[in-house]
Design an enzyme around this catalytic site. Structure first.
Site, PDB file in Angstrom:
ATOM      1  N   HIS A  46     -18.371  -3.401   2.677  1.00 42.96           N
ATOM      2  CA  HIS A  46     -17.211  -3.063   1.838  1.00 42.96           C
ATOM      3  C   HIS A  46     -16.888  -4.136   0.811  1.00 42.96           C
ATOM      4  O   HIS A  46     -15.794  -4.172   0.272  1.00 42.96           O
ATOM      5  CB  HIS A  46     -15.964  -2.753   2.679  1.00 42.96           C
ATOM      6  CG  HIS A  46     -16.193  -1.679   3.688  1.00 42.96           C
ATOM      7  ND1 HIS A  46     -16.551  -0.396   3.355  1.00 42.96           N
ATOM      8  CD2 HIS A  46     -16.124  -1.695   5.047  1.00 42.96           C
ATOM      9  CE1 HIS A  46     -16.696   0.323   4.447  1.00 42.96           C
ATOM     10  NE2 HIS A  46     -16.456  -0.432   5.491  1.00 42.96           N
ATOM     11  N   ARG A  57      -4.171  -7.782 -11.242  1.00 46.31           N
ATOM     12  CA  ARG A  57      -4.672  -9.107 -11.633  1.00 46.31           C
ATOM     13  C   ARG A  57      -6.023  -8.917 -12.318  1.00 46.31           C
ATOM     14  O   ARG A  57      -6.537  -7.808 -12.361  1.00 46.31           O
ATOM     15  CB  ARG A  57      -4.866  -9.961 -10.381  1.00 46.31           C
ATOM     16  CG  ARG A  57      -5.746  -9.265  -9.366  1.00 46.31           C
ATOM     17  CD  ARG A  57      -6.140 -10.117  -8.197  1.00 46.31           C
ATOM     18  NE  ARG A  57      -6.809  -9.350  -7.172  1.00 46.31           N
ATOM     19  CZ  ARG A  57      -8.082  -8.999  -7.161  1.00 46.31           C
ATOM     20  NH1 ARG A  57      -8.876  -9.361  -8.155  1.00 46.31           N
ATOM     21  NH2 ARG A  57      -8.616  -8.287  -6.193  1.00 46.31           N
ATOM     22  N   LYS A 106       0.807  -1.210   0.000  1.00 51.73           N
ATOM     23  CA  LYS A 106       0.000   0.000   0.000  1.00 51.73           C
ATOM     24  C   LYS A 106       0.846   1.267   0.000  1.00 51.73           C
ATOM     25  O   LYS A 106       0.538   2.234  -0.701  1.00 51.73           O
ATOM     26  CB  LYS A 106      -0.891  -0.025   1.235  1.00 51.73           C
ATOM     27  CG  LYS A 106      -2.206   0.637   1.014  1.00 51.73           C
ATOM     28  CD  LYS A 106      -3.084   0.435   2.239  1.00 51.73           C
ATOM     29  CE  LYS A 106      -4.109   1.519   2.351  1.00 51.73           C
ATOM     30  NZ  LYS A 106      -5.088   1.673   1.357  1.00 51.73           N
ATOM     31  N   GLU A 127      -6.818   6.518   7.108  1.00 52.40           N
ATOM     32  CA  GLU A 127      -7.082   7.425   5.992  1.00 52.40           C
ATOM     33  C   GLU A 127      -8.226   8.334   6.354  1.00 52.40           C
ATOM     34  O   GLU A 127      -9.096   7.961   7.142  1.00 52.40           O
ATOM     35  CB  GLU A 127      -7.536   6.616   4.749  1.00 52.40           C
ATOM     36  CG  GLU A 127      -6.430   5.961   4.007  1.00 52.40           C
ATOM     37  CD  GLU A 127      -6.956   5.035   2.906  1.00 52.40           C
ATOM     38  OE1 GLU A 127      -8.158   5.103   2.563  1.00 52.40           O
ATOM     39  OE2 GLU A 127      -6.151   4.253   2.398  1.00 52.40           O
TER      40      GLU A 127
HETATM   41  P1  ADP Z   1      -9.755  -3.887   0.323  1.00 55.31           P
HETATM   42  O1  ADP Z   1      -8.327  -3.829  -0.113  1.00 55.31           O
HETATM   43  O2  ADP Z   1      -9.949  -4.600   1.638  1.00 55.31           O
HETATM   44  O3  ADP Z   1     -10.695  -4.340  -0.748  1.00 55.31           O
HETATM   45  P2  ADP Z   1     -10.198  -1.085  -0.252  1.00 55.31           P
HETATM   46  O4  ADP Z   1      -9.163  -0.139   0.200  1.00 55.31           O
HETATM   47  O5  ADP Z   1     -10.190  -1.464  -1.707  1.00 55.31           O
HETATM   48  O6  ADP Z   1     -10.155  -2.397   0.659  1.00 55.31           O
HETATM   49  O7  ADP Z   1     -11.627  -0.508   0.103  1.00 55.31           O
HETATM   50  C1  ADP Z   1     -12.819  -1.246  -0.050  1.00 55.31           C
HETATM   51  C2  ADP Z   1     -14.029  -0.335   0.137  1.00 55.31           C
HETATM   52  O8  ADP Z   1     -13.996   0.301   1.415  1.00 55.31           O
HETATM   53  C3  ADP Z   1     -14.113   0.819  -0.848  1.00 55.31           C
HETATM   54  O9  ADP Z   1     -14.721   0.429  -2.044  1.00 55.31           O
HETATM   55  C4  ADP Z   1     -14.955   1.810  -0.072  1.00 55.31           C
HETATM   56  O10 ADP Z   1     -16.324   1.467  -0.092  1.00 55.31           O
HETATM   57  C5  ADP Z   1     -14.483   1.647   1.342  1.00 55.31           C
HETATM   58  N1  ADP Z   1     -13.378   2.595   1.634  1.00 55.31           N
HETATM   59  C6  ADP Z   1     -12.057   2.323   1.621  1.00 55.31           C
HETATM   60  N2  ADP Z   1     -11.316   3.416   1.929  1.00 55.31           N
HETATM   61  C7  ADP Z   1     -12.191   4.429   2.150  1.00 55.31           C
HETATM   62  C8  ADP Z   1     -12.064   5.832   2.491  1.00 55.31           C
HETATM   63  N3  ADP Z   1     -10.875   6.398   2.698  1.00 55.31           N
HETATM   64  N4  ADP Z   1     -13.199   6.566   2.595  1.00 55.31           N
HETATM   65  C9  ADP Z   1     -14.413   6.005   2.385  1.00 55.31           C
HETATM   66  N5  ADP Z   1     -14.607   4.706   2.078  1.00 55.31           N
HETATM   67  C10 ADP Z   1     -13.516   3.908   1.947  1.00 55.31           C
END
Ligand code: ADP
Length: 474
Positions: A256, A313, A137, A221
């Site tokens: 999520h 991927r 990340k 974040e």
């Molecule tokens: P993972 O790697 O576990 O899939 P992600 O970082 O891709 O996690 O985030 C998955 C989901 O979580 C996003 O699609 C969103 O809905 C929510 N999310 C992640 N980061 C944030 C953020 N900073 N603010 C609001 N929602 C977030």
């Protein structure tokens, strides 16, 4: 092998690309995605090779490949598909010359990509260096900054103490989201809105992460309110060319995790689309991205967007992009791995045009009336919805199939395609209603509620959609 010189990249560097046909592909995966890749291989006249665990001895993906080999004898079900030395051994013993990782399992492990290459085989995906960089990340965020791609404000690295957490929150303000540094797949996240809860929530989230992922380190974040999850599909070749295949809206999420995906993103202003797709291509070119990949963004109500991650991927929802562009992503992945360039495949940016709207529903063997608990057993009756504009990608969707508790609960992916969002939704709705499934419970009643929701039908979506509509669960 032929050797050719290409000068396609606008930055005008010449790259020698060696074209070497692939004759045989092993898919280091199971289920629907393994079958998806076997089909592409067969269409290209390439031999397909499956691996299977003891628990999957009767599984459909084994039957759909030209050859199949047992791996991980005596190992637990998931570990069989994570056993790198055995997978490499199967390749070596059976004249395999390329490996496709699918999604999940080893697909984001750079040590796997490296092991494949070290064994003299081709890895159908980005280079190990890029897989590593995008999976980290911190490194991925640095690459985004370097490429001039906006990111969500966040900690520079994993945070391990509540004092550091509090300091970040005081500096950047609330709300924030805690994410398990070693988590993924939407798990291990927590939103915090009150300053006096920061420390306690951090300790709780961190100990949960430790229990679930073996490490309590967290990223913090800024939490983006009412975001849309929009992701850009990319394809790169060995000569340095990168094109985008437009975007997908994956805002319809439960905890999520994506449930319904749409391509292209409805009601996205063209200006935002242009900026977002350009940013994604820039990032890919910056890191030397080859093969298929996705750049994920969160987009707020004002059209500001923020990079969240790169999935180096193929993704579960790649299908909707295939439907609107007419491009077979898996065949393209294989061709690019052989050394074909995008212009040779006919994929220059001006030739890639989206057509209509595609929707994908993930039908799972989960019971919406019982908090989406997995439902297992024998599929006694199975009849599917079909017809114009409907595509089904599945592995164990047939009468007599045993739905085991060992792997994820995806039963079938249904993809609809039509000229506009409403027509696509109505094809999907009709197809879902044609399904007859007995023996296990599925989330179809829930999916139907989503598809009949007026906001969904008008493409008014953000990641709060499911949570804000409790009637979807009825
Ligand atoms: P993972 O790697 O576990 O899939 P992600 O970082 O891709 O996690 O985030 C998955 C989901 O979580 C996003 O699609 C969103 O809905 C929510 N999310 C992640 N980061 C944030 C953020 N900073 N603010 C609001 N929602 C977030």
């Amino acid at each position: 092998p032929r050797v050719r010189v290409y000068l396609y990249n606008k930055n005008a560097y010449s790259t020698q690309v060696e074209y070497k046909p692939i004759r045989s592909v092993l898919v280091a995966n199971r289920g629907e995605i393994a079958i998806r890749v076997f089909r592409a291989c067969t269409e290209l006249g390439i031999k397909s090779v499956a691996i299977y665990s003891e628990q999957d001895k009767m599984h459909m993906h084994r039957q759909k490949a030209d050859e199949s080999y047992l791996v991980g004898k005596g190992l637990p079900p998931v570990e069989a598909y994570l056993n790198i030395p055995e997978i490499i051994r199967v390749c070596k013993e059976n004249d395999v010359d390329a490996v496709h990782p699918g999604y999940g399992f080893l697909s984001e492990r750079s040590d796997f990509a490296q092991a494949v290459i070290d064994a003299g085989l081709r890895f159908i995906g980005p280079s190990p260096k890029v897989v590593q960089q995008m999976g980290d990340k911190v490194a991925a965020r640095i690459a985004a900054i370097e490429a001039g791609v906006p990111i969500v404000p966040g900690t520079d690295g994993p945070v391990t103490t509540k004092e550091e957490a509090l300091e970040f929150c005081k500096k950047h303000g609330l709300p924030v989201i805690f994410k398990a540094a070693y988590g993924g797949g939407g798990r291990g996240m927590r939103v915090v809105r009150k300053m006096d809860e920061v420390e306690e929530m951090f300790m709780r989230a961190s100990s949960e992460a430790k229990a679930a992922f073996g490490n309590g380190a967290m990223f913090i974040e800024k939490f983006i309110e009412r975001p849309r999850h929009i992701e850009v599909q990319l394809l790169g070749d060995k000569a340095g060319n990168v094109v985008h295949l437009y975007e997908r809206d994956c805002s319809v999420q439960r905890r999520h995790q994506k449930v319904v995906e749409i391509a292209p993103a409805p009601r996205l202003p063209q200006e935002v689309r242009d900026k977002m797709t350009e940013a994604a291509v820039r990032l890919a070119q910056h890191v030397g991205y080859e093969n298929a990949g996705t750049v994920e963004f969160l987009c707020d109500e004002s059209g500001n967007f923020y990079f969240i991650e790169v999935n180096a991927r193929l993704q579960v929802e790649h299908t909707v992009t295939e439907e609107i562009t007419g491009i077979d992503l898996v065949q393209s992945q294989i061709r690019v791995a052989e050394g074909m360039t995008l212009p040779e495949l006919g994929y220059t940016q001006d030739k890639i045009k989206p057509r209509g709207y595609a929707i994908q529903c993930r039908v799972t063997t989960e019971d919406p009336a019982n908090d989406f608990q997995p439902s297992t057993g024998r599929l006694e009756v199975f009849r599917s919805g079909e017809g114009m504009g409907i595509r089904l990608d599945s592995a164990s969707a047939f009468a007599g199939a045993i739905i085991s508790p060992y792997y994820d609960s995806l039963l079938v992916k249904i993809i609809s395609h039509a000229s506009d969002l409403q027509s696509s939704a109505s094809k999907m709705n009709r197809a879902l209603r044609e399904f007859r499934i007995r023996g296990v419970k599925t989330n179809i009643p829930f999916l139907l509620n989503v598809l009949e929701n007026q906001k969904f039908l008008h493409g008014v979506l953000d990641t709060y959609f499911i949570d804000e509509h409790p009637q979807l669960f009825k």
